[in-house]
Design a protein around this motif. Structure first.
Motif, PDB file in Angstrom:
ATOM      1  N   UNK A 336       0.836  -1.206   0.000  1.00  0.00           N
ATOM      2  CA  UNK A 336       0.000   0.000   0.000  1.00  0.00           C
ATOM      3  C   UNK A 336       0.869   1.255   0.000  1.00  0.00           C
ATOM      4  N   UNK A 337       0.560   2.192  -0.899  1.00  0.00           N
ATOM      5  CA  UNK A 337       1.337   3.433  -1.010  1.00  0.00           C
ATOM      6  C   UNK A 337       0.524   4.666  -0.617  1.00  0.00           C
ATOM      7  N   UNK A 410       0.588  17.874   4.280  1.00  0.00           N
ATOM      8  CA  UNK A 410       0.818  16.990   3.143  1.00  0.00           C
ATOM      9  C   UNK A 410       1.961  17.509   2.274  1.00  0.00           C
ATOM     10  N   UNK A 411       2.109  18.823   2.185  1.00  0.00           N
ATOM     11  CA  UNK A 411       3.182  19.424   1.393  1.00  0.00           C
ATOM     12  C   UNK A 411       4.468  19.577   2.204  1.00  0.00           C
ATOM     13  N   UNK A 412       4.494  19.034   3.406  1.00  0.00           N
ATOM     14  CA  UNK A 412       5.613  19.006   4.357  1.00  0.00           C
ATOM     15  C   UNK A 412       5.893  20.369   4.981  1.00  0.00           C
ATOM     16  N   UNK A 413       6.373  20.335   6.202  1.00  0.00           N
ATOM     17  CA  UNK A 413       6.750  21.566   6.900  1.00  0.00           C
ATOM     18  C   UNK A 413       7.889  22.263   6.161  1.00  0.00           C
ATOM     19  N   UNK A 414       8.855  21.456   5.679  1.00  0.00           N
ATOM     20  CA  UNK A 414      10.034  22.035   5.041  1.00  0.00           C
ATOM     21  C   UNK A 414       9.675  22.871   3.814  1.00  0.00           C
ATOM     22  N   UNK A 415       8.672  22.432   3.038  1.00  0.00           N
ATOM     23  CA  UNK A 415       8.416  23.078   1.749  1.00  0.00           C
ATOM     24  C   UNK A 415       7.041  23.735   1.631  1.00  0.00           C
ATOM     25  N   UNK A 416       6.261  23.746   2.704  1.00  0.00           N
ATOM     26  CA  UNK A 416       4.929  24.346   2.622  1.00  0.00           C
ATOM     27  C   UNK A 416       5.014  25.816   2.229  1.00  0.00           C
ATOM     28  N   UNK A 417       5.915  26.563   2.858  1.00  0.00           N
ATOM     29  CA  UNK A 417       6.032  27.990   2.522  1.00  0.00           C
ATOM     30  C   UNK A 417       6.575  28.189   1.115  1.00  0.00           C
ATOM     31  N   UNK A 418       7.406  27.261   0.659  1.00  0.00           N
ATOM     32  CA  UNK A 418       7.897  27.346  -0.720  1.00  0.00           C
ATOM     33  C   UNK A 418       6.750  27.143  -1.702  1.00  0.00           C
ATOM     34  N   UNK A 419       5.848  26.214  -1.407  1.00  0.00           N
ATOM     35  CA  UNK A 419       4.658  26.028  -2.235  1.00  0.00           C
ATOM     36  C   UNK A 419       3.804  27.299  -2.218  1.00  0.00           C
ATOM     37  N   UNK A 445       5.622   9.012   0.399  1.00  0.00           N
ATOM     38  CA  UNK A 445       4.267   8.873   0.934  1.00  0.00           C
ATOM     39  C   UNK A 445       3.449  10.137   0.704  1.00  0.00           C
ATOM     40  N   UNK A 446       4.060  11.306   0.891  1.00  0.00           N
ATOM     41  CA  UNK A 446       3.360  12.577   0.655  1.00  0.00           C
ATOM     42  C   UNK A 446       3.041  12.750  -0.819  1.00  0.00           C
ATOM     43  N   UNK A 447       4.006  12.421  -1.668  1.00  0.00           N
ATOM     44  CA  UNK A 447       3.826  12.592  -3.108  1.00  0.00           C
ATOM     45  C   UNK A 447       2.728  11.666  -3.643  1.00  0.00           C
ATOM     46  N   UNK A 448       2.719  10.414  -3.183  1.00  0.00           N
ATOM     47  CA  UNK A 448       1.705   9.462  -3.657  1.00  0.00           C
ATOM     48  C   UNK A 448       0.303   9.865  -3.204  1.00  0.00           C
ATOM     49  N   UNK A 449       0.194  10.348  -1.970  1.00  0.00           N
ATOM     50  CA  UNK A 449      -1.112  10.780  -1.460  1.00  0.00           C
ATOM     51  C   UNK A 449      -1.581  12.039  -2.173  1.00  0.00           C
TER      52      UNK A 449
END
Length: 661
Positions: A336-337, A410-419, A445-449
């Motif tokens: 499961x992914x 889902x877009x991660x803490x590291x890159x949420x502000x970059x998004x 896992x974040x990318x697949x979701x």
């Protein structure tokens, strides 16, 4: 607005001694005015207009209202619903985001870019990093140099190398490479210049502006290829240089956004998931550097955060990390992914039909949602939950709740502000390029979701004639769920909040519209990975020759390698490749290369000649892989031309195996 005029008129009768009350009234008046402006209801000149019955600002239940794309009402409505349904325990959650200082930020960035050897204690043994740096473009090198310079000024704990030593080996190569780009970019520049000229006709779209004259927001636009062969940052730099230091802000109409498509590549397009882990790691390093280079060239700050370790739930469904969820799910369904609860919610919504009007926009009952959450937590894995009783709007609310309640976004803490900052880039093409790179940086896992979510949202939009949910409606509704996160506790003024609303809704729209392109690895990055692999192989060969260790083994290995190389060279010269299928067959096939031979032809020939298990396989269950040479392993798309690829990687082996292997 009558209330506003009364408040204003009452100012003239405030006693002189009531100074405090006077300023309180002014404050209330200004706050009320700001709120009405935000909701699009400020109509100062309505005194002489006919009074018509109005619904409350956020009542969007009618079909016609759901077609209204001229305001951000859907966004504010969703934000209100979220605030009403938010568990107050969020306020007590520990902080999970660290705001690093500038020196720490650059050091963390260099680690994530795979360049920690440049400043760690083992900096003297940094040959692998040097090989990596030798493959960078001019703008990528500048991005690394900028961060090393910053760390040299700010860091007190580590010694950063002199940038002149880091890049001294590659100055000539990058200069020559950049000069070659000017000729290669001629068609691209023509397209960009023509597009900029066309914007002078009066189309007006600033960052986040979602206005359109189309009721559905899906007016067809001409198709255009997006250049994946040349570094995005190099394209932006040449555009900047040719416009005398200015990158004009594109004023594109969202309703006429180009239908960007991935251009045909004879050596095959590479999708996320098609590469071996060791090569995908290099892709992530390069994507991070390229992203920084693109932002630097365009003069936009690249926001980066650092996640802190925090206590999270170790079991359950809602408020559980994706990693823990997948560990639970893989015990039930190996491989499961995407979390099973997420898949089930989508399956249920689609099973009952996507035609429900206001799907995703109209919230489910708050008490029912809370009850359903509790019931799912206890009955989901046992298979005892009764899905038949779940209404469409309730299921959609649960889906949004799942995304919103993740302990890390889902877009991660590291890159949420970059998004979030993507909308600050000057053109939609730049924004799309940045999103492509950011998606590459997400954990699997974040990318697949995220992929499962975007595909579902597109299916909702495909039914817009009945559910009245256009791409803009869906974007405005989903943006607050994807881009707001309880861990960021900054106090923003209302004006910044409005800008963020418009910007994130615009980014959400791009992610949905161009989602197929987001999962494509740019060809220029694949080319850099191939070059790195070749350089590493050369380095290993030199080290082996210099040390002369285990002469007999080295001699045997060299002799064996030479024999294999000779065979390969003869095969290529004769236009022949050998295809093996060790997982399916003990025999190999010899195939004559032609100009038109594709990977799909090789698979079809293999399946038609095999018996037993292999004969029962379908073409979509197996893949032809490019293995070795200047790549680790790559699953080939059906449209790959084998002769072109064999010339690009003459020492590769060709292996057919199931996609799950």
């Amino acid at each position: 607005m009558g209330l506003h005029y009364q408040s204003a008129l009452s100012l003239s009768v405030i006693p002189v001694g009531g100074t405090l009350a006077f300023f309180c009234v002014i404050k209330d008046f200004l706050l009320l005015l700001a709120v009405t402006r935000r909701s699009g209801q400020c109509t100062v000149n309505q005194k002489n207009s006919p009074q018509t019955g109005k619904k409350p600002p956020f009542d969007r239940s009618s079909s016609q209202d759901s077609l209204d794309d001229l305001s951000l009402d859907d966004y504010w409505t969703e934000l209100e619903n979220i605030e009403k349904s938010t568990d107050r325990s969020h306020e007590e959650r520990e902080e999970v985001v660290k705001e690093p200082d500038e020196g720490e930020l650059e050091e963390e960035w260099l680690k994530e870019a795979g360049l920690s050897n440049l400043f760690a204690e083992c900096a003297g043994d940094s040959q692998e990093s040097m090989v990596f740096l030798s493959t960078l473009t001019r703008t990528q090198s500048a991005a690394v140099q900028k961060r090393i310079d910053t760390m040299r000024r700010k860091s007190k704990h580590h010694h950063a190398p002199d940038v002149r030593d880091v890049f001294k080996q590659k100055t000539d190569d990058t200069t020559e490479k950049v000069s070659d780009l000017n000729g290669l970019l001629t068609p691209e520049m023509s397209e960009i210049n023509a597009k900029q000229k066309g914007t002078a006709d009066g189309q007006n779209l600033s960052c986040g502006d979602l206005e359109t004259s189309s009721p559905t927001g899906d007016v067809s636009a001409p198709e255009t290829d997006i250049n994946l062969e040349i570094s995005f940052a190099e394209q932006a730099a040449i555009l900047r240089d040719t416009t005398k230091g200015k990158v004009l802000k594109s004023r594109e109409d969202d309703s006429l956004l180009p239908n960007y498509r991935v251009p045909k590549d004879k050596t095959g397009t590479t999708k996320i998931g098609n590469l071996a882990p060791q090569d995908m790691k290099k892709v992530c390093y390069l994507a991070l550097i390229e992203l920084a280079a693109l932002y630097d060239v365009l003069g936009v700050e690249l926001k980066h955060q650092k996640a802190l370790k925090a206590k999270v739930k170790e079991s359950g469904l809602f408020g559980v990390s994706l990693q823990i969820l997948l560990e639970q799910d893989q015990k039930k369904v190996p491989g499961t992914r995407v979390p099973l609860i997420f898949q089930k919610l989508i399956f249920h919504i689609e099973g009952k039909g996507l035609e429900t009007e206001g799907l995703l926009r109209i919230p489910g009952g708050a008490m029912r949602i809370k009850s359903l959450c509790q019931e799912l937590e206890t009955k989901f894995y046992e298979g005892l939950f009764n899905w038949d009783s779940v209404k469409q709007h309730d299921a959609a609310s649960l889906l949004k709740l799942f995304v919103r309640e993740l302990p890390q976004p889902l877009l991660t803490i590291e890159y949420l502000k970059a998004f979030q900052s993507v909308c600050n880039l000057p053109t939609k093409k730049h924004q799309l390029q940045a999103l492509n790179l950011l998606v590459l940086l997400l954990p699997d896992s974040n990318r697949d979701t995220l992929k499962a979510l975007l595909e579902f949202l597109q299916r909702v939009i495909d039914c817009r004639e009945k559910n009245k949910m256009t791409r803009r409606n869906v974007s405005m509704v989903m943006a607050p769920n994807l881009f707001t996160f309880h861990g960021f506790r900054s106090k923003t003024v209302e004006q910044n909040e409005a800008l963020m609303a418009a910007g994130t809704a615009s980014v959400m729209l791009l992610m949905i519209k161009y989602q197929k392109l987001l999962w494509t690895i740019p060809k220029f990055i694949i080319d850099q990975v191939r070059k790195q692999n070749l350089e590493n192989q050369k380095k290993l060969s030199k080290d082996r020759a210099m040390k002369k260790l285990l002469k007999k083994m080295a001699y045997d290995r060299e002799k064996h390698d030479k024999q294999e190389k000779t065979i390969n060279e003869v095969d290529v010269a004769q236009g022949v490749i050998r295809v093996q299928a060790p997982h399916l067959s003990k025999t190999s096939m010899v195939i004559q290369l032609t100009e038109e031979l594709k990977a799909s032809d090789v698979l079809a020939r293999f399946l038609s000649q095999e018996s037993g298990t292999a004969q029962n396989l379908k073409s979509e269950e197996v893949c032809l892989y490019e293995v070795g040479g200047n790549i680790g392993e790559r699953c080939l798309e059906d449209e790959t031309y084998m002769k072109d690829l064999s010339q690009l990687n003459p020492n590769a082996e060709w292996v057919i195996k199931p996609k799950s292997c």
